[in-house]
Design an enzyme around this catalytic site. Structure first.
Site, PDB file in Angstrom:
ATOM      1  N   LYS A   9       0.860  -1.197   0.000  1.00 44.62           N
ATOM      2  CA  LYS A   9       0.000   0.000   0.000  1.00 44.62           C
ATOM      3  C   LYS A   9       0.889   1.237   0.000  1.00 44.62           C
ATOM      4  O   LYS A   9       1.548   1.552   1.001  1.00 44.62           O
ATOM      5  CB  LYS A   9      -0.887   0.011   1.249  1.00 44.62           C
ATOM      6  CG  LYS A   9      -1.714   1.289   1.319  1.00 44.62           C
ATOM      7  CD  LYS A   9      -2.391   1.445   2.640  1.00 44.62           C
ATOM      8  CE  LYS A   9      -2.420   2.868   3.171  1.00 44.62           C
ATOM      9  NZ  LYS A   9      -2.086   3.973   2.327  1.00 44.62           N
ATOM     10  N   GLU A  59       8.417   2.012  11.867  1.00 45.12           N
ATOM     11  CA  GLU A  59       9.363   3.147  11.859  1.00 45.12           C
ATOM     12  C   GLU A  59       8.556   4.426  11.903  1.00 45.12           C
ATOM     13  O   GLU A  59       7.729   4.656  11.016  1.00 45.12           O
ATOM     14  CB  GLU A  59      10.186   3.121  10.573  1.00 45.12           C
ATOM     15  CG  GLU A  59      11.068   1.910  10.409  1.00 45.12           C
ATOM     16  CD  GLU A  59      12.157   1.850  11.442  1.00 45.12           C
ATOM     17  OE1 GLU A  59      12.624   2.919  11.875  1.00 45.12           O
ATOM     18  OE2 GLU A  59      12.518   0.730  11.844  1.00 45.12           O
ATOM     19  N   CYS A  87      12.227  12.014   7.759  1.00 46.96           N
ATOM     20  CA  CYS A  87      12.083  11.703   9.183  1.00 46.96           C
ATOM     21  C   CYS A  87      13.375  11.992   9.924  1.00 46.96           C
ATOM     22  O   CYS A  87      13.382  12.192  11.128  1.00 46.96           O
ATOM     23  CB  CYS A  87      11.592  10.283   9.404  1.00 46.96           C
ATOM     24  SG  CYS A  87      12.259   9.124   8.239  1.00 46.96           S
ATOM     25  N   GLU A 122       6.595  16.723  16.368  1.00 47.72           N
ATOM     26  CA  GLU A 122       7.150  16.621  15.023  1.00 47.72           C
ATOM     27  C   GLU A 122       6.346  17.519  14.076  1.00 47.72           C
ATOM     28  O   GLU A 122       5.123  17.416  14.013  1.00 47.72           O
ATOM     29  CB  GLU A 122       7.090  15.177  14.531  1.00 47.72           C
ATOM     30  CG  GLU A 122       7.889  14.980  13.273  1.00 47.72           C
ATOM     31  CD  GLU A 122       7.902  13.540  12.785  1.00 47.72           C
ATOM     32  OE1 GLU A 122       8.926  13.128  12.244  1.00 47.72           O
ATOM     33  OE2 GLU A 122       6.881  12.846  12.947  1.00 47.72           O
TER      34      GLU A 122
END
Ligand SMILES: Cc1cc2nc3c(=O)[nH]c(=O)nc-3n(C[C@H](O)[C@H](O)[C@H](O)COP(=O)(O)OP(=O)(O)OC[C@H]3O[C@@H](n4cnc5c(N)ncnc54)[C@H](O)[C@@H]3O)c2cc1C
Length: 1014
Positions: free
Chosen positions: A683, A764, A798, A894
Site C-alpha cells: 500500500k 518506523e 524523518c 514533530e
C-alpha cells in the site's frame, strides 16, 4: 640534435645547482615547525591529529580551551612529542594564559609562512620585498567558504577594495624583466569563483552563471580600467565546468572581448584536462584575443578521491602521481604550441615539470619573457630564486587574509608539503637524487605497467602502511564492505543534466494517466480513483490510481495467502535474483523515476535521484543479505548429531509506506518481505501512489509471480486498518507517523479468531531530531550541513533536523551566519535543478505546518522567515525560531516541514540533556572539534543514528543502517544486517545421524535449503 630529455636534464641540473647554492630545509622557519613537520612525515596518526589541531586552533577563544584541546589531541600519542605535550599541558594548567598564547603564536607563525599578509596593506610589505627580488605577484583573498549571499557580497567588495589598493600602491612599478609588460600587468588578482555565489548547484550551471556573472562584471570592469589582470582559480571538480563556461561567456561579451588580461587554471590531475584546454584554445582563437592559462597539477586530490568514492562516481583525477606529472607535460606542450593565442603560466614547484617547460619552450623557439612560472608564497624559495637568476619570469601566488578563513588553505599546503608523493618533500626533506627527480614520468609509468612498483620519482607508496593502524590494529573489512552501493547520479555532468531534463519533459506528457490495482497478477479498476497531484502546482494531476475498497482488500489477502503457500518454497536464490532484476530495471529507468518524484512529491533533482539510488541499494543489499542468511547453518559440531538453523518466511506481509521516500521506503520494506519468501500487499501513500504503481510495474517486468506482490492503493484509515486487523495478515511493515504507528502496534497485538501467527510489526515512526553545535565547531561545515539537514526536501525527511542546540559561547556567530545562509536558500518549483526547497506534500501538510508556525509565534520569536516562496503551490517559507525552550510544543512535536527551532544552552551537559529530552530517538548530530566532547556525544546522545560533523540526513544503505527507538520506532535498522530477520521465523532442525554407533566424521557448515517439492 639532442633529445628533449637531455635538454630537460640540463635545465633541471642548472636549477638544482643554483638551488643547492642556497640550501634551505623544506620548512624555512626553524625549530618548532621543522620538528612538527618531520614528525608528521614519519607518523601518519600524529599528522592527522596535528592538522586537526591546527585547524581548530584559530577558533578557540580562551587559553584554557587551547590547552584542553592540546591535551585531547596529543596526550595519548606514542611518539617523541607526547612527553613534551604532557609536560606542556601540566605547565599550561598552571599558567594557561601563557601557554595558550604561546601555542597560538606558534601556529600563527606557521600560517604566516604561507599567508602573505593579513590585509591589503599588510601584504604590500611582502610584495615590495618580492619586487626587489624581481618576483611578481598574484594575490588571492582567503575565505572562499561562503555560506550565504551576504558573505559572497562581502567577498566581492573585498576583491574590489584589494584591486584599488594594489593599483594605488604599485603605481609606477615596471615589469621585472623589462619586457612583455603588455602581456603581464603588474597587478594580478586570483579569484575563487565559489566565493561569489553561495548556492552553486552543479546540476544547474545556468543558475550559477546567472548569479556569478553580475558579481564578477564590476570586478572585471574595474580591473580593466586599472590595467590589472584577473585570474579564475580552479577549485573542486564539481565546479570545473561552471568555471570554464563562466570564463568563456564573460570574456566573449562585447565589453571584455578585446581585453587580453584574463586567465584561468587547468588542473593536470584531471583526466579530462587536455580536452578542456583544447576547447579553451579553440574558444580563444574564435574570440581572437589573447588570454592566459595557468596549468597546475591540482590542490584537491584527496578530496576528489574521497568524494567520488563515497558517491560511487568514477574518480576524475589520476591515481598515480606520474600520470599527473606526465599530463602536466602534455598540457605544457599544448599551451606552448599555441603561444600565439594563449600565454602560458606553469604553476609548479617541481623542478622536472619546470625544466620540461623550459626545454620545450627552447625547442619551440619561445622567448623566456613570454611565459611565466608561478609558485606559492612560502614554498620552494630556492627554486624561485634560481629561476629569477636564470632570467625567467616568476610570479608568486600570495594569499591574503586572517588566520581563521585561511585555515583550509593552510591545511592544504601542509598536506601538500608532507605528502609522500610530493616533489618538495622528496627534494628538500628526503634528499632524493637529482637524477631520480628528473626522470621522465612517462618512463615511470611504462615501468609500472611492466610490473615494477608504481613509484613516482618521489613517492614511497603508503598503501601497504595504511593497512596497519598506529596501535597495531589491522584494517579488516567490516561486514558492510562486502556490499558496494549503487552510485548517485553525478549532476555536474552535462549528459546527466540533459537526461534529467528530457525525462521531465517526457513525464509531463504522461501526467494524468490512470493506474489500476494489481491483485493476483490482474489489473483491476474499481470505479473510484485517488488523484495524485503535483504539490508545486496543485491543479496538475500527476496520475489517478484505482482505489481499493474492502472487497479488493479481501481479494488481495486471499491472493497473497494462496501465492504464499506456493511461493514460500521458491529457492532464495531465485528470490534474490528477482530483486536484482528489479534493481537493473530501476537503474535503466532511473531518470524517468526521478522525474516522476519531482512532479509527484516535489523532490529536488538530487533528492529524487538519492531516493532511486536507495531503492536500488535496498534490492541489491537485501539480495546479498538473503544469500548470507539463506542456507541452513550448522549450530555446533557435535559427533553423531546435526542441527541446522534456518529461516522460514512469516506469511502475508502488509507493507504501508509513506510518501516522503516514495520509492525507496516502499521498495525497502517490500523487497525485504519478498526476498525472505513472504507474499506482499503493498500500500503506497495516497500522495505518492503513482510511484507505487511504477514499483509494481518494475516488479512485474522483473517477473514476480502473480499474487506474490499485490498493489493496493487505498485509504489508510479504513482499508489499511481493516488489513492490519486481518487474521490472514502475519506481518505489518509500516513507516509513517507516530499516531498511525502506535495504533497499528496496539491493534496488531490483539489476536483475532482464526489467526495463525502472532503478528510481527515493523514500525518506523518520526523524530524530533537535534543537532548540537559545540563552541569549537567548524562553522563553515556546521552551518551548511544544518541548513541542509533542516530545509533539504523541505524538512520532510524523518531524519530532518528540527532542533538546533547552540552553546551560548558560539551563539551569536552561529546565528549571524545561519540566518543569512537561510535567507540565501532558493525556494521554488523543483523542476528547476537549482532549487533546494520545494513545496510540502499537500494541502493538509501545508495547513498543519502553517498552524505550527503560528504556535511557534505564540511561544517563541521568529528570527527568520524566507521572503521568496512562490504564491502558487504548497510552498512554506523556511522559518527559524529563537528563544525556544525545551518544553514548548515546537520543540517537542514533530512538524515535518521547513521549520527550525534554535535552543541556546550554557554548556554541553545541558545540550545533551535537551537533545535527549523528547519522546523520540531517531537521528541526531554533533558538530565539534574536541575529541573528548565527540566521544561524549557518541556515548550519550539518544538516537538510532548519531552523526558527527556531518548532516543528520542522507543515510546510505549498508553504510548507515537506519532507524530509531523510543517513539521513533521498534529499533529495526533498514538497510542493516539484522533487518531481514524481522521478516522470518527461525527454525532449527536436528537429526540424529548415528546408526548403530556409527556417524559421519564431518558435517558441513552449510546445507541446501529444506525443500518441499510439489
Ligand atoms: C601559483 C600556483 C597556483 C595554483 N593554483 C591552483 C588552482 O587554482 N587550483 C588548484 O587546484 N591548484 C592550484 N595550485 C596548486 C597545485 O595544483 C599543486 O597542488 C601544487 O602546486 C603541487 O604541485 P607541484 O607540481 O608543485 O608538486 P608535485 O609534488 O610535483 O605534485 C604534487 C601534486 O601531484 C598530484 N598528485 C599527488 N598524488 C597523486 C597521485 N597519487 N596520483 C595523481 N596525482 C597525484 C596532486 O595534484 C599534488 O598536488 C596552484 C599552485 C601554484 C604554484
Amino acid at each position: 640534435m639532442r633529445s628533449l630529455q637531455t635538454e630537460i636534464e640540463q635545465s633541471g641540473a642548472r636549477i638544482f645547482e643554483l638551488v643547492d647554492r642556497h640550501p634551505e630545509p623544506l620548512f624555512s622557519k626553524a625549530g618548532f615547525y621543522q620538528r612538527l613537520m618531520a614528525l608528521s612525515m614519519r607518523d601518519e596518526r600524529f599528522k592527522v591529529q596535528m592538522f586537526r589541531f591546527v585547524d581548530v586552533l584559530p577558533s578557540l577563544r580562551s587559553s584554557g580551551d587551547i590547552v584542553q584541546h592540546l591535551d585531547e589531541y596529543f596526550a595519548d600519542m606514542r611518539n617523541g612529542f607526547a612527553p613534551l605535550v604532557r609536560t606542556g599541558v601540566r605547565a599550561a594548567k598552571i599558567v594557561p594564559w601563557i601557554s595558550g598564547q604561546l601555542l597560538r603564536w606558534n601556529v600563527s607563525g606557521m600560517a604566516r609562512q604561507f599567508i602573505a599578509g593579513k590585509n591589503p596593506s599588510d601584504v604590500m610589505k611582502t610584495l615590495r620585498k618580492r619586487r626587489e627580488q624581481k618576483i611578481g605577484f598574484t594575490v588571492d583573498l582567503l575565505g572562499e567558504a561562503v555560506v550565504s549571499e551576504k558573505e559572497t557580497d562581502e567577498y566581492a567588495a573585498r576583491c574590489l577594495e584589494l584591486l584599488e589598493h594594489l593599483a594605488r600602491e604599485t603605481d609606477g612599478w615596471s615589469d621585472p624583466l623589462d619586457a612583455g609588460a603588455d602581456l603581464f600587468p603588474v597587478v594580478n588578482l586570483s579569484v575563487k569563483i565559489s566565493a561569489l555565489y553561495s548556492q552553486i548547484n552543479p546540476a544547474d550551471p545556468a543558475d550559477a552563471i546567472a548569479h556569478l556573472a553580475p558579481k564578477l562584471r564590476p570586478i572585471l570592469r574595474r580591473a580593466k580600467e586599472l590595467r590589472a589582470f584577473i585570474n579564475f582559480d580552479m577549485e573542486s571538480f564539481s565546479h570545473k565546468n561552471i568555471t570554464l563556461d563562466l570564463f568563456k561567456r564573460l570574456f566573449a561579451e562585447p565589453e571584455f572581448r578585446d581585453w587580453p588580461h584574463a586567465g584561468i587554471v587547468i588542473q593536470a590531475y584531471l583526466r579530462d584536462a587536455e580536452k578542456d584546454l583544447v576547447d579553451l584554445i579553440d574558444w580563444g582563437r574564435a574570440r581572437r584575443t589573447r588570454f592566459a592559462v595557468r596549468i597546475v597539477k591540482g590542490a584537491y586530490w584527496d578530496y576528489e578521491k574521497i568524494k567520488s568514492t563515497q558517491n560511487g562516481w568514477s574518480i576524475p583525477v589520476y591515481l598515480q602521481k606520474p600520470e599527473s606529472d606526465a599530463n602536466f607535460e602534455a598540457l605544457s606542450r599544448v599551451l606552448l604550441e599555441n603561444e600565439s593565442i594563449v600565454t602560458a603560466a606553469f604553476g609548479s614547484h617541481n623542478v622536472r615539470s619546470i625544466a620540461h617547460a623550459q626545454a620545450l619552450a627552447d625547442e619551440l623557439g619561445i622567448d623566456r619573457t613570454r611565459f611565466e612560472f608561478q609558485l606559492l608564497y612560502g614554498m620552494a624559495g630556492p627554486v624561485k630564486r634560481a629561476l629569477v637568476e636564470l632570467g625567467y619570469r616568476v610570479r608568486e601566488y600570495c594569499p591574503v587574509g586572517e588566520l581563521l578563513p585561511g585555515m583550509s588553505y593552510l591545511v592544504r599546503r601542509l598536506l601538500e608539503n608532507t605528502s609522500n608523493e610530493g616533489f618538495l618533500r622528496a627534494k628538500f626533506s628526503e634528499n632524493v637524487s637529482e637524477e631520480q627527480l628528473l626522470r621522465n614520468p612517462c618512463e615511470l609509468l611504462r615501468e609500472s605497467r611492466n610490473g615494477a612498483s608504481p613509484r613516482s620519482t618521489t613517492a614511497t607508496t603508503n598503501s601497504m602502511k595504511n593497512r596497519h593502524l598506529p596501535h597495531g590494529d589491522s584494517r579488516e573489512a567490516p561486514p558492510g564492505d562486502t556490499y558496494k552501493n549503487a552510485p548517485l547520479t553525478n549532476f555536474s555532468e552535462q549528459a546527466n543534466q540533459d537526461k534529467m531534463r528530457a525525462a521531465l519533459r517526457e513525464m509531463r506528457t504522461r501526467l494524468g494517466k490512470e493506474y489500476p490495482l494489481v491483485i493476483n497478477g490482474q489489473k483491476l479498476s474499481t470505479g473510484k480513483t485517488i488523484a495524485s497531484i503535483n504539490p508545486s502546482s496543485p491543479d496538475e494531476v500527476v496520475g489517478a490510481v484505482a482505489e481499493a475498497g474492502i472487497a479488493e482488500a479481501e481479494q488481495a489477502v486471499k491472493a497473497a495467502r494462496d501465492a504464499f503457500e506456493k511461493s514460500r518454497w521458491t529457492p532464495f536464490e531465485e528470490r534474490a535474483q528477482l530483486l536484482e532484476r528489479a534493481a537493473a530495471i530501476m537503474d535503466r529507468r532511473r531518470f524517468e523515476l526521478s522525474a516522476l518524484e519531482v512532479f509527484e512529491v516535489g523532490k529536488p533533482w538530487t533528492e529524487a535521484d538519492g531516493d532511486i539510488r536507495e531503492a536500488i541499494d535496498f534490492c541489491l543489499f537485501y539480495a546479498q543479505q538473503m544469500r548470507r542468511i539463506g542456507r541452513p547453518r550448522l549450530t555446533q559440531h557435535v559427533p553423531g548429531e546435526e542441527s541446522y538453523y534456518h529461516y522460514w518466511p512469516r506469511g502475508v506481509a502488509f507493507v504501508i509506506a509513506p510518501w516522503n521516500f516514495p520509492l525507496a521506503i516502499l521498495c525497502g520494506m517490500t523487497t525485504a518481505a519478498l526476498v525472505t519468501g513472504n507474499a506482499v500487499i503493498m500500500k503506497p501513500a495516497e500522495q505518492s501512489a503513482v510511484c507505487g504503481a511504477m514499483l509494481m510495474e518494475i516488479f512485474e517486468e522483473a517477473g514476480v509471480p502473480p499474487g506474490v506482490l499485490n498493489y493496493l492503493p487505498c485509504k489508510g484509515s479504513v482499508i489499511g486498518a481493516h488489513l492490519v486487523d486481518h487474521k490472514d495478515v502475519d506481518l505489518i511493515a509500516f513507516t509513517g507517523s507516530r499516531e498511525v504507528g502506535l495504533k497499528i502496534w496496539e491493534s496488531a497485538g490483539i489476536t483475532r479468531p482464526g489467526q495463525r501467527e502472532l503478528k510481527r510489526v515493523i514500525c518506523e515512526m518520526g523524530g524530533k531530531n537535534a543537532v548540537i553545535i559545540d563552541s569549537d565547531a567548524d562553522l563553515d561545515e556546521a552551518i551548511v550541513d544544518s541548513i541542509y539537514s533542516a530545509f533539504g526536501y523541505q524538512g520532510q525527511k524523518c531524519s530532518a533536523l528540527s532542533r538546533l542546540i547552540v552553546l551560548e559561547e558560539n551563539y551569536d556567530r552561529v546565528m549571524e551566519r545561519l540566518l543569512s545562509a537561510a535567507a540565501s536558500l532558493r525556494v521554488g518549483n523543483p523542476e528547476e535543478p537549482g532549487m533546494t526547497v520545494g513545496p510540502v506534500i499537500d494541502k493538509t501538510a501545508y495547513e498543519r505546518i502553517l498552524d505550527y508556525i503560528e504556535i511557534g509565534k505564540s511561544e517563541a520569536t521568529v528570527a527568520f522567515q524566507h521572503q521568496n516562496a512562490p504564491p502558487k503551490g504548497y510552498f512554506i517559507p523556511p522559518t527559524i525560531f529563537v528563544d525556544v525552550k525545551p518544553d514548548m510544543r515546537i520543540a517537542r512535536e514533530e512538524i515535518f516541514g521547513p521549520v527550525l527551532s534554535i535552543l541556546k544552552v550554557r554548556d554541553l551537559d545541558e545540550a545533551i540533556k535537551i537533545a535527549n529530552s523528547t519522546d523520540y530517538a531517531l537521528t541526531a548530530g554533533f558538530f565539534s572539534r574536541s575529541p573528548a566532547n565527540i566521544e561524549r556525544a557518541k556515548a550519550e546522545i539518544e538516537a538510532g543514528n548519531v552523526y558527527i560533523n556531518r548532516s543528520c540526513t542522507g543515510a546510505v544503505v549498508g553504510r548507515h543502517p537506519f532507524g530509531g527507538f523510543k517513539m521513533s520506532g521498534g529499533g529495526t535498522k533498514a538497510g542493516g544486517e539484522d533487518y531481514l530477520l524481522q521478516f522470518v521465523v527461525p527454525r532449527v532442525v536436528t537429526e540424529n545421524i548415528t546408526r548403530h554407533g556409527f556417524a559421519p566424521e564431518e558435517t558441513p557448515l552449510y546445507r541446501d535449503e529444506f525443500r518441499v517439492r510439489r
